[in-house]
Design a protein around this motif. Structure first.
Motif, short mmCIF file in Angstrom:
data_model
loop_
_atom_site.label_atom_id
_atom_site.label_comp_id
_atom_site.label_asym_id
_atom_site.label_seq_id
_atom_site.Cartn_x
_atom_site.Cartn_y
_atom_site.Cartn_z
N ALA A 250 3.95 4.78 -4.32
CA ALA A 250 3.08 3.64 -4.60
C ALA A 250 3.08 2.76 -3.35
O ALA A 250 4.03 2.78 -2.58
CB ALA A 250 3.60 2.85 -5.79
N VAL A 251 2.00 2.02 -3.16
CA VAL A 251 1.95 1.06 -2.06
C VAL A 251 1.92 -0.33 -2.67
O VAL A 251 1.09 -0.61 -3.54
CB VAL A 251 0.72 1.29 -1.16
N VAL A 252 2.84 -1.17 -2.24
CA VAL A 252 2.93 -2.51 -2.82
C VAL A 252 3.01 -3.54 -1.69
O VAL A 252 3.49 -3.25 -0.60
CB VAL A 252 4.18 -2.67 -3.73
N LYS A 267 10.07 2.02 2.07
CA LYS A 267 9.99 1.94 3.53
C LYS A 267 8.63 1.35 3.90
O LYS A 267 7.67 1.43 3.12
CB LYS A 267 10.20 3.31 4.17
N PRO A 268 8.54 0.71 5.08
CA PRO A 268 7.28 0.08 5.46
C PRO A 268 6.20 1.14 5.63
O PRO A 268 6.47 2.26 6.03
CB PRO A 268 7.59 -0.58 6.81
N VAL A 269 4.99 0.75 5.31
CA VAL A 269 3.85 1.63 5.54
C VAL A 269 3.72 1.84 7.05
O VAL A 269 3.89 0.90 7.82
CB VAL A 269 2.58 0.98 4.97
N ALA A 304 1.16 -12.31 7.47
CA ALA A 304 2.43 -13.03 7.54
C ALA A 304 3.04 -13.21 6.16
O ALA A 304 4.24 -13.22 6.01
CB ALA A 304 2.20 -14.40 8.19
N GLY A 305 2.19 -13.32 5.14
CA GLY A 305 2.69 -13.64 3.81
C GLY A 305 3.19 -12.45 3.02
O GLY A 305 3.84 -12.64 1.99
N TRP A 306 2.91 -11.24 3.47
CA TRP A 306 3.26 -10.06 2.67
C TRP A 306 3.80 -8.94 3.54
O TRP A 306 3.32 -8.71 4.62
CB TRP A 306 2.02 -9.53 1.94
N ASP A 307 4.78 -8.25 3.02
CA ASP A 307 5.20 -6.98 3.63
C ASP A 307 4.55 -5.87 2.82
O ASP A 307 4.49 -5.94 1.60
CB ASP A 307 6.72 -6.83 3.55
N ILE A 308 4.06 -4.84 3.53
CA ILE A 308 3.44 -3.73 2.80
C ILE A 308 4.40 -2.54 2.83
O ILE A 308 4.81 -2.07 3.89
CB ILE A 308 2.09 -3.35 3.43
N LEU A 309 4.78 -2.10 1.63
CA LEU A 309 5.83 -1.07 1.52
C LEU A 309 5.34 0.12 0.72
O LEU A 309 4.50 0.00 -0.16
CB LEU A 309 7.06 -1.65 0.80
#
Lengths: 371, 338
Positions: A250-252, A267-269, A304-309
């Protein structure tokens, strides 16, 4: 002259004398010989009391792994004789190192149930009687594995599995909460993910079934003859339907510093794919750094507001539940099915409150009676 | 409490079989070997001394060297043929083998080749001796968290060294702590590290899958009186402790039954239509909020009202965030985006 050492021997000492007598007898002893000759049995006040005592003692010895065998005494009577074959009960040589004994001692703390603790303590007494040095706990220092209690169903289920006998119990179904009597042939019991399961053949459904043991609501009663069925070869996890679902991703989008437990397996995208998601991120709404509403700043602000994992998961509903549990700190971007299931949970949760505009005090009870 | 006759019989037979091969053995050593007191061993020896084959004349009896007994040493001189240790019963073998198989698969054992080897060899010898497949019981415990984290904890436990960990609580707050590890419990679906936490200056239990990072330091652990007394059980009551916390009452649809089974609740009431109602203490509001959102489709009602509003408010806030996102609602995926 039979002269019991004490007028009333306690049961353990009577059993001890019975074992010694039946091991050392030349051929076999008849019941009458046991009653008159073995210390403790002449205490029985009546024939019935003696019969009961002797039968109970034989059962107890069998349970301890000391089978009393029945043989014809030959000659012209058909009276039965009893003896114990040491070869039948002796433990084969087992040469355990102190470290291995230490491992076994740790296993003794593994069970929380009284019946299982009794079983394992007996095993330890037998193994300690077989020699070897003292256990050494060094190999597994600091480890304390244990499994939650199985419950009272364990005893009868083990007995049924050993003897291949059927059992009945009443069971509360998970999908509608109804309690029904079940008739099953037990195969195996298994612990997975904090639950105990009974794997068996369900006679009512005529198919293999898995029951969750915590939902067995009655005593488990053993019924019918022994050797009533055979236990097939099967894999626990296959029958439980685990380890089946393949791992998907899944990508969140996650707020910085949040959803730590999920991050532990995510893990990071990859950089090349990040761009594809940036445009789809929610704005860093609700209390981010003041005025990030400027259009030109939008993409940078989002980044800046979100990390994509990327998060691995097997179960769609499990992934959605976990994602929903993080509330506004996490947004599911893909796949759509997980996103929709997450939204379904959030929507249901949002309906639990009174809502800002309706203020009905009786609401919770009333609106919740039927789903 | 009176000992059961069968348990005592096992020990009586065990003592004779053991002494037959062992020669003279001090009473205290016997007591330790058979997990009982020296006084009980004395009673056992007294009972054995007058037991034997029918007739019960002196030559029929199990015998000990009287002079040795006076010196506190048990020296068997006549076993009356009771020299063979008893084989393990099916249930005994099942209990041991299932426990060992479960231990073998835990992260803490897998992380260390020496540990794996000793568990493996114990299991092998046991199954050789019992000759039983012992597959009637199959237990698998928690995998136990990240391999490197588990390896660092195991190593620190053996070396008695302090750990530096990064930990995320069930309320999703990350912190760095230094801890003296005491014990690694693996219970059911989770592994727990019992430790002295320097940040809290108190004993703490950490769920291993929430330890994001663990580093073994070279600082030796210190004594912390009263911490980690040997006990295989995890004190769940203490983990969720708080007799004075407010009570919540939640009514669930049947599908959420696991909640009542796995969460320590004060009471469960089964309702005629299959629903059930649990009462629990709210010791960790963040955890409860998150759990109720997860289970929301199966939650019928939540009381008291402020708790229900808290859950709904958090969900609404999340829905707002989703609403603000620019993902099309018709289900486009990244593959055909752009």
């Amino acid at each position: 002259m039979p002269s019991p050492a004490a007028p009333a021997l306690n049961p353990a000492e009577r059993l001890l004398n019975l074992v010694i007598a039946l091991v050392n007898t030349n051929a076999a002893m008849t019941k009458q010989q046991v009653r008159t000759a073995v210390a403790g049995y002449s205490d029985a006040p009546s024939d019935e009391a003696f019969e009961r005592m002797f039968e109970r003692d034989k059962d107890m010895l069998r349970a301890l792994g000391i089978p009393v065998v029945t043989v014809g005494t030959g000659g012209h009577t058909d009276e039965l004789g009893y003896r114990i074959d040491q070869d039948a009960y002796a433990l084969p040589p087992i040469d355990l190192t102190p470290a291995e004994l230490g491992v076994l001692s740790l296993a003794a703390q593994f069970w929380q149930d009284k019946t299982l603790q009794t079983d394992i303590n007996r095993a330890m007494v037998k193994l300690r009687a077989a020699g070897a040095g003292d256990p050494s706990a060094d190999a597994l220092a600091g480890l304390a594995p244990s499994v939650r209690a199985v419950g009272d169903a364990y005893g009868p289920l083990m007995e049924a599995i050993e003897a291949r006998r059927a059992v009945t119990f009443s069971y509360r179904a998970a999908y509608n909460g109804a309690v029904l009597t079940r008739h099953v042939e037990p195969w195996r019991i298994a612990a997975r993910d904090g639950g105990w399961y009974l794997m068996c053949f369900d006679r009512d459904r005529q198919a293999p079934r898995v029951f969750r043991m915590s939902r067995i609501e009655s005593r488990v009663r053993i019924t019918g003859p022994t050797d009533a069925y055979e236990i097939p070869d099967f894999e626990t996890d296959v029958m439980l339907g685990k380890a089946h679902g393949e791992v998907r991703q899944a990508v969140v989008a996650v707020r910085p510093e949040r959803a730590g437990a999920l991050r532990a397996r995510a893990k990071p995208v990859p950089d090349g794919e990040r761009e594809a998601y940036n445009g789809r991120l929610p704005r860093p709404a609700g209390g981010a750094d003041g005025g990030a509403d400027d259009r030109a700043d939008d993409r940078a602000g989002a980044r800046a507001g979100w990390d994509i994992l990327e998060v691995p998961y097997r179960s769609l509903s499990g992934m959605a539940a976990e994602a929903a549990g993080y509330g506004a700190a996490l947004v599911v971007l893909e796949p759509q099915a997980v996103r929709e299931e997450t939204l379904r949970r959030l929507t249901a949760a949002a309906a639990l409150g009174s809502g800002p505009e309706t203020g009905s005090t009786a609401g919770t009870q009333a609106e919740a009676t039927r789903g | 409490m009176a000992e059961r006759a069968d348990d005592r019989l096992l020990r009586l037979l065990g003592i004779v079989a053991y002494l037959d091969g062992a020669g003279p053995v001090p009473v205290a050593d016997l007591a330790k070997r058979f997990g009982t007191t020296p006084a009980q061993i004395q009673k056992d020896v007294d009972a054995l001394w007058v037991s034997g084959t029918p007739g019960y004349w002196p030559d029929d009896l199990i015998d000990f060297d009287a002079a040795s007994i006076d010196r506190g040493v048990v020296h068997l001189t006549e076993a009356r043929g009771m020299t063979r240790p008893l084989r393990l019963g099916t249930r005994e073998a099942v209990a041991l083998v299932a426990a060992l198989r479960a231990m073998k698969a835990t992260g803490a054992v897998q992380a260390d080749p020496a540990r794996s080897a000793v568990v493996e060899s114990a299991l092998g010898k046991l199954t050789d001796a019992t000759g039983e497949a012992a597959s009637a019981v199959d237990v698998r415990l928690a995998p136990g968290g990240d391999r490197q984290v588990v390896a660092a904890i195991s190593s620190a436990l053996v070396a008695h060294r302090r750990l530096r960990i990064r930990y995320v609580t069930s309320s999703d707050v990350v912190s760095e702590r230094e801890v003296d590890p005491v014990r690694l419990h693996t219970q059911d679906e989770y592994a727990y590290l019992a430790a002295w936490c320097y940040r809290a200056a108190a004993p703490r239990t950490f769920r291993v899958d929430r330890i994001l990072e663990a580093v073994e330091t070279d600082v030796p652990v210190q004594e912390h009186p009263g911490v980690g007394e040997p006990s295989a059980e995890i004190d769940f009551a203490a983990l969720f402790a708080g007799g004075s916390s407010p009570l919540a009452t939640i009514r669930f649809a049947p599908r959420a039954r696991w909640f009542a089974e796995e969460v320590p609740v004060e009471s469960v009431r089964n309702l005629p239509d299959g629903d059930f109602e649990v009462t629990l203490r709210v010791t960790n509001p963040g955890w409860l909020r998150s759990t109720l959102i997860q289970l929301a489709p199966y939650v019928r009602s939540v009381a008291p009202r402020p708790l229900a509003d808290d859950v709904a408010g958090a969900a609404r806030e999340a829905l707002d965030v989703y609403g603000a996102s620019s993902v099309p609602r018709d289900g486009a995926t990244s593959a055909n985006h752009h």
